[in-house]
Design an enzyme around this catalytic site. Sequence first.
Site, PDB file in Angstrom:
ATOM      1  N   SER A 199       0.810  -1.219   0.000  1.00  0.00           N
ATOM      2  CA  SER A 199       0.000   0.000   0.000  1.00  0.00           C
ATOM      3  C   SER A 199       0.841   1.266   0.000  1.00  0.00           C
ATOM      4  O   SER A 199       0.436   2.283  -0.565  1.00  0.00           O
ATOM      5  CB  SER A 199      -0.925   0.000   1.218  1.00  0.00           C
ATOM      6  OG  SER A 199      -1.771  -1.119   1.177  1.00  0.00           O
ATOM      7  N   GLU A 200       1.999   1.216   0.630  1.00  0.00           N
ATOM      8  CA  GLU A 200       2.845   2.406   0.733  1.00  0.00           C
ATOM      9  C   GLU A 200       3.663   2.664  -0.534  1.00  0.00           C
ATOM     10  O   GLU A 200       3.719   3.792  -1.006  1.00  0.00           O
ATOM     11  CB  GLU A 200       3.792   2.283   1.931  1.00  0.00           C
ATOM     12  CG  GLU A 200       3.128   2.448   3.276  1.00  0.00           C
ATOM     13  CD  GLU A 200       2.698   3.879   3.566  1.00  0.00           C
ATOM     14  OE1 GLU A 200       3.175   4.817   2.913  1.00  0.00           O
ATOM     15  OE2 GLU A 200       1.871   4.043   4.470  1.00  0.00           O
ATOM     16  N   SER A 201       4.333   1.635  -1.039  1.00  0.00           N
ATOM     17  CA  SER A 201       5.286   1.870  -2.135  1.00  0.00           C
ATOM     18  C   SER A 201       5.144   0.916  -3.307  1.00  0.00           C
ATOM     19  O   SER A 201       5.864   1.048  -4.289  1.00  0.00           O
ATOM     20  CB  SER A 201       6.715   1.736  -1.606  1.00  0.00           C
ATOM     21  OG  SER A 201       6.981   0.375  -1.272  1.00  0.00           O
TER      22      SER A 201
END
Length: 193
Positions: A68-70
Amino acid sequence: MPKARFFTWYRVAPLAVVFVFGLISLVYSCAPAAFFKPLYPIDYEAYVKQSSISHNLDPYLVCAVIKSESNWDPEAESNQGAQGLMQLMPETAQDMIAKGLVDGGEYSADNLNDPATNIEFGCAYLSYLLAYFNGSTDSAIAAYNAGMGNVDGWAQQNTSFHNAITFPETQAYLIRVNNAWVRYKTLYPDQFV
């Protein structure tokens, strides 16, 4: 006077759009694992496993946060300056060293683009958030995105936690991480045994 036809473009177009989105939803829900594995990869498995164990985390949750972040890009950087796989601010990494959760001699807060370093700091921070919020995964995930102060305020609301979140980005982030968490556990049931 011309007779109106039922199947004119302005009636069929919305039905076609609804049908296409329904079909996409059906495929997304029922597609075989082979279809989803490329969308939900696991990279840096050894680092995820090691740091998850040392910080008492579910490795699938760590994978979901990274996704989800990167999207597994170790060089990712946000406009605010968050870096690496788990999108950490250098100040957050320094704080994890100061709290004694990460060995500053082994891992440097200046090296957040290194996958092993970033995962170690990210796991330490996620573990810290889980402890702070008494094991509430939703609160920890939301705080990972919006900060602890915001989550403290939302938790005081007299409504469900998801409805109390005032940032649409954080609401979407919470859903995205939880969905990815379920996907990872389903797609890779024996990955971290």
